[in-house]
Design a protein around this motif. Structure first.
Motif, mmCIF file in Angstrom:
data_model
loop_
_atom_site.group_PDB
_atom_site.id
_atom_site.type_symbol
_atom_site.label_atom_id
_atom_site.label_comp_id
_atom_site.label_asym_id
_atom_site.label_seq_id
_atom_site.Cartn_x
_atom_site.Cartn_y
_atom_site.Cartn_z
ATOM 1 N N ASN A 1 -35.508 -34.198 -21.777
ATOM 2 C CA ASN A 1 -36.251 -33.492 -22.815
ATOM 3 C C ASN A 1 -37.735 -33.850 -22.854
ATOM 4 O OD1 ASN A 1 -36.719 -31.865 -25.044
ATOM 5 N ND2 ASN A 1 -35.891 -33.327 -26.514
ATOM 6 N N GLU B 1 -40.357 -31.997 -23.100
ATOM 7 C CA GLU B 1 -41.224 -30.968 -23.659
ATOM 8 C C GLU B 1 -42.280 -31.560 -24.601
ATOM 9 O OE1 GLU B 1 -37.969 -30.627 -23.456
ATOM 10 O OE2 GLU B 1 -37.642 -28.821 -22.259
ATOM 11 N N SER C 1 -42.478 -34.794 -27.349
ATOM 12 C CA SER C 1 -41.730 -36.002 -27.026
ATOM 13 C C SER C 1 -42.590 -37.226 -27.306
ATOM 14 C CB SER C 1 -41.319 -35.997 -25.553
ATOM 15 O OG SER C 1 -40.776 -37.261 -25.193
ATOM 16 N N ASP D 1 -29.063 -31.702 -17.149
ATOM 17 C CA ASP D 1 -29.105 -33.029 -17.756
ATOM 18 C C ASP D 1 -28.092 -33.917 -17.041
ATOM 19 O OD1 ASP D 1 -31.050 -32.615 -19.767
ATOM 20 O OD2 ASP D 1 -29.572 -31.561 -20.994
ATOM 21 N N ARG E 1 -33.572 -37.071 -29.512
ATOM 22 C CA ARG E 1 -34.073 -36.288 -28.383
ATOM 23 C C ARG E 1 -33.334 -36.556 -27.077
ATOM 24 N NH1 ARG E 1 -39.236 -33.986 -29.156
ATOM 25 N NH2 ARG E 1 -40.129 -34.408 -31.231
ATOM 26 N N PRO F 1 -30.143 -36.288 -24.546
ATOM 27 C CA PRO F 1 -29.087 -35.283 -24.409
ATOM 28 C C PRO F 1 -27.705 -35.858 -24.678
ATOM 29 C CG PRO F 1 -29.778 -36.040 -22.255
ATOM 30 C CD PRO F 1 -30.730 -36.658 -23.242
#
Length: 295
Positions: A111, A113, A116, A199, A261, A263
């Motif tokens: 993650n 993006e 973060s 992931d 955040r 996964p």
């Protein structure tokens, strides 16, 4: 004609593991990219070509990607100055596209993006965007934190009986480095024409409280969690001799976990490799003697 596959960073931990596994999956030509081919001299006897491939050297990138059909770009560890790693990655992606590589694979982070809190997330986000901008088929492997990362802190935790954490109730599905490497090698060998982001995780998510209970059970030493704020965690890490550049990185990991955040566990490793990933329990049991001695 068999396709020619490349693994960059092949003298590093993940890259070498991926390369070794790839050799069991792919019967065509395999190229190992590294800044220092002398470190991979043993590969010649296995029919694997070692090429100089330095992400800071445009000429070596042009030569390194020459004749490659599919390439696994392993993220570098260049964190010495802001922006250097992203510049390296972009240079590699651009060189691969110019050389005619038909499928790009990349080891990213969970993650990444914008937003973060992980201090190096922008490096991975920017690299992912550069790969997508090529228009090439690609596989982005967002690898969860390694089980092996725990080795640095567990001796001190076992010795003190205290696990200081700012991660709250967040959970991490730690993955074995070997499993991440097997997944990357399998994805590289499989090829394909699609564009996917996966992931890569271990089989279960763990909160710090659950980890402390697991460590207590396996090692027979009580470990209690001390919930702290980010600033207190940073102070504690510094007082225990953690290098100054690493303190904000570790604090950002806890914040990232606290904010949910990371996964949830996926079946990606099993789907790509055909084998279940190693559990965290099995990892800790395998290191029990060494960790107990170091505590």
């Amino acid at each position: 004609m068999p396709e020619t596959l490349l693994v960059t960073g092949a003298s590093g931990q993940l890259g070498r593991l991926a390369l070794d596994h790839l050799a069991t999956l792919h019967r065509g030509p395999i190229v190992a990219g590294t800044r220092d081919p002398a470190k991979l001299a043993d590969l010649a006897a296995r029919g694997i070509e070692a090429r100089r491939l330095d992400f800071d050297d445009a000429a070596s990138l042009a030569e390194g990607f020459r004749g490659i059909d599919r390439a696994l770009i392993v993220s570098t560890d260049a964190l010495d100055r802001p922006g250097r790693r992203l510049a390296q990655h972009r240079a590699a992606v651009e060189a691969a596209a110019r050389a005619g590589v038909r499928h790009l694979l990349y080891t990213s982070m969970p993650n990444p993006e914008p937003g973060s809190p992980v201090v190096f997330a922008a490096d991975h986000h920017g690299t992912e965007e550069a790969i997508r901008a090529t228009g090439l088929p690609h596989t982005i492997l967002r690898v969860s934190w390694y089980q092996e990362n725990l080795l640095a802190s567990l001796p001190g935790i076992l010795a003190s009986g205290v696990w200081a954490s700012a991660a709250g109730e967040g959970r991490v599905a730690y993955v074995a480095r070997q499993d991440a490497a097997r997944a990357a090698a399998a994805a590289l060998a499989a090829g394909g024409e699609g564009r996917q982001t996966l992931d890569v995780t271990g089989p279960a998510g763990w909160s710090v409280a659950e980890l402390a209970a697991l460590v207590t059970r396996i090692f027979g030493r009580p470990v209690q969690v001390a919930a702290v704020e980010d600033a207190a965690l940073a102070t504690g890490l510094a007082s225990h001799g953690v290098p100054p550049f690493l303190v904000p990185v570790l604090v950002s990991f806890d914040r990232n976990t606290r904010e949910g955040r990371m996964p949830a566990p996926t079946g990606v490793v099993a789907r790509l490799t055909g084998a279940a990933p190693r559990t965290l329990e099995a990892f800790l049991e395998s290191r029990k003697g060494a960790l107990a001695a170091a505590a």
